[in-house]
Design a protein around this motif. Structure first.
Motif, PDB file in Angstrom:
ATOM      1  N   VAL A 174     -61.340   9.627  29.698  1.00  0.00           N
ATOM      2  CA  VAL A 174     -61.562   8.013  29.674  1.00  0.00           C
ATOM      3  C   VAL A 174     -62.844   7.572  30.101  1.00  0.00           C
ATOM      4  O   VAL A 174     -63.293   7.767  30.939  1.00  0.00           O
ATOM      5  N   PHE A 178     -62.475  -1.176  38.016  1.00  0.00           N
ATOM      6  CA  PHE A 178     -61.321  -0.254  38.238  1.00  0.00           C
ATOM      7  C   PHE A 178     -61.124   0.091  39.720  1.00  0.00           C
ATOM      8  O   PHE A 178     -62.008  -0.196  40.558  1.00  0.00           O
ATOM      9  N   GLU A 204     -56.295   7.097  40.762  1.00  0.00           N
ATOM     10  CA  GLU A 204     -56.438   8.314  39.861  1.00  0.00           C
ATOM     11  C   GLU A 204     -55.007   9.116  40.152  1.00  0.00           C
ATOM     12  O   GLU A 204     -54.645   9.878  39.374  1.00  0.00           O
ATOM     13  N   SER A 226     -64.187   4.518  24.430  1.00  0.00           N
ATOM     14  CA  SER A 226     -63.701   6.054  24.478  1.00  0.00           C
ATOM     15  C   SER A 226     -63.154   6.524  23.369  1.00  0.00           C
ATOM     16  O   SER A 226     -62.715   7.668  23.214  1.00  0.00           O
ATOM     17  N   ILE A 278     -57.278   1.349  31.899  1.00  0.00           N
ATOM     18  CA  ILE A 278     -57.426   2.564  32.196  1.00  0.00           C
ATOM     19  C   ILE A 278     -56.067   3.203  32.192  1.00  0.00           C
ATOM     20  O   ILE A 278     -55.692   4.215  31.688  1.00  0.00           O
ATOM     21  N   ARG A 317     -66.856   7.468  33.502  1.00  0.00           N
ATOM     22  CA  ARG A 317     -65.947   8.307  32.717  1.00  0.00           C
ATOM     23  C   ARG A 317     -65.133   8.798  33.752  1.00  0.00           C
ATOM     24  O   ARG A 317     -65.749   9.150  35.048  1.00  0.00           O
ATOM     25  N   TRP A 318     -63.822   9.149  33.593  1.00  0.00           N
ATOM     26  CA  TRP A 318     -63.019   9.901  34.180  1.00  0.00           C
ATOM     27  C   TRP A 318     -62.263  11.007  33.335  1.00  0.00           C
ATOM     28  O   TRP A 318     -61.782  10.716  32.486  1.00  0.00           O
ATOM     29  N   ASN A 341     -63.364  -1.034  26.639  1.00  0.00           N
ATOM     30  CA  ASN A 341     -63.180   0.519  27.235  1.00  0.00           C
ATOM     31  C   ASN A 341     -62.425   1.252  25.978  1.00  0.00           C
ATOM     32  O   ASN A 341     -62.911   2.373  25.945  1.00  0.00           O
ATOM     33  N   GLN A 342     -61.609   0.621  25.392  1.00  0.00           N
ATOM     34  CA  GLN A 342     -60.986   1.559  24.318  1.00  0.00           C
ATOM     35  C   GLN A 342     -61.898   1.781  23.131  1.00  0.00           C
ATOM     36  O   GLN A 342     -61.843   2.996  22.824  1.00  0.00           O
ATOM     37  N   TRP A 382     -52.501   7.877  37.994  1.00  0.00           N
ATOM     38  CA  TRP A 382     -52.872   8.233  36.355  1.00  0.00           C
ATOM     39  C   TRP A 382     -52.408   9.764  36.256  1.00  0.00           C
ATOM     40  O   TRP A 382     -51.811   9.817  35.229  1.00  0.00           O
ATOM     41  N   PHE A 384     -65.095   4.171  30.305  1.00  0.00           N
ATOM     42  CA  PHE A 384     -64.961   2.731  30.697  1.00  0.00           C
ATOM     43  C   PHE A 384     -66.369   1.900  31.069  1.00  0.00           C
ATOM     44  O   PHE A 384     -67.336   2.615  31.354  1.00  0.00           O
TER      45      PHE A 384
END
Length: 315
Positions: A107, A121, A126, A186, A154, A99-100, A182-183, A129, A109
């Motif tokens: 998010v 990733f 980041e 999350s 991501i 996670r981030w 991943n979606q 992002w 993943f």
């Protein structure tokens, strides 16, 4: 010495800002533990892994015993795009959750040991992002964002979480499937993300013909790749035309354009000058430089990629 060119060469061009060095210090689920002798030791979630890193010309800070504790070591595949194999200290699952978090959300993943050394990733992204998430949120209007070479999604989730409608394009059906995993992980199934499996060049050509426009564009192209029907991508041969097409896709109220480039024998100035040429006629700010990952504990900085990013309203 860090130098900066004149603020603006003309009134109808983005104000250049370079060199810009953007650092990622790591977070709970990621850290660069050490590097040297052509390798890097990283932590991804619960696992310590070793991968080749040609730019780590120096000597490791940690002793060899720390490196030998690694859970997985990538061997073979001297080139970034070449296949290799992982050697495991003990049996490991193929995937694991990560996670981030950023100020506006989180998010989740899956990390995955792939045949081409990546794990799903690029943590140094980041900084980008956070940058475009703030631009989207602060715009306070409906925005359309195009994410080309979108990989595992991501950046698409971050943009959509900030309020944009996102079109995610990748030539790999497997990568898009991973992004959709991943979606789901999350809990972001309701986010407005449109998934497209297609050759990126062919997609943007069709979008230009259709007259579609986007308020933000993210490009993260590989050095070399193939489309779903065998189309060949070579960054040196095809990037100039791709950038010109992306310029044609920017709306009259476009907010940003971001390009990253990995593992190419070029200066960030090559990407900067191409982007400046393509965006001639626009105002705003064009930053260019390198993405860095700082070793845990404030150690050395490892350069991982080149970038240029334009924003209409400055930074």
């Amino acid at each position: 010495m860090r130098t900066t060119p004149p603020a603006r060469p003309s009134d109808d061009a983005p104000a250049p800002r370079w060199p810009v060095m953007l650092e990622t210090p790591g977070w709970r689920d990621f850290a660069l533990l050490d590097s040297g002798h052509g390798r890097k030791l990283e932590r991804y979630g619960p696992y310590r892994i070793v991968r080749p890193e040609a730019q780590a010309l120096w000597s490791p800070r940690l002793g060899e015993a720390e490196w030998e504790r690694a859970d997985a070591v990538f061997t073979g595949g001297k080139d970034e795009e070449a296949d290799g194999r992982w050697r495991y200290r003990t049996p490991l699952p193929e995937t694991w959750p990560m996670r981030w978090r950023w100020p506006d959300g989180e998010v989740k993943f899956l990390g995955r040991f792939t045949a081409f050394r990546h794990v799903g990733f690029f943590p140094e992204q980041e900084t980008h992002w956070i940058w475009f998430s703030k631009l989207i949120r602060d715009a306070r209007r409906p925005l359309k964002v195009l994410n080309l070479f979108g990989y595992t999604g991501i950046a698409s989730f971050v943009a959509a979480s900030a309020g944009a409608q996102v079109t995610h394009v990748d030539a790999s059906k497997k990568a898009v499937g991973w992004a959709r995993e991943n979606q789901a992980l999350s809990g972001m199934e309701e986010l407005p993300v449109r998934w497209i499996v297609d050759d990126a060049m062919k997609f943007v050509e069709r979008e230009v013909r259709r007259g579609n426009r986007y308020d933000g564009i993210i490009l993260d192209p590989p050095k070399f790749g193939r489309g779903p029907k065998g189309e060949v991508w070579d960054i040196f041969e095809h990037l100039p035309e791709m950038m010109r097409l992306c310029r044609a896709l920017l709306s009259d109220r476009a907010l940003f354009l971001l390009i990253s480039a990995y593992s190419i024998r070029a200066s960030f100035m090559a990407v900067h000058e191409l982007t400046a040429e393509v965006l001639s006629g626009l105002t705003g700010t064009l930053e260019s430089g390198e993405l860095l990952i700082r070793e845990e504990g404030g150690g050395r900085a490892l350069s991982t990629s080149l970038f240029s990013r334009w924003s209409a309203g400055g930074v």
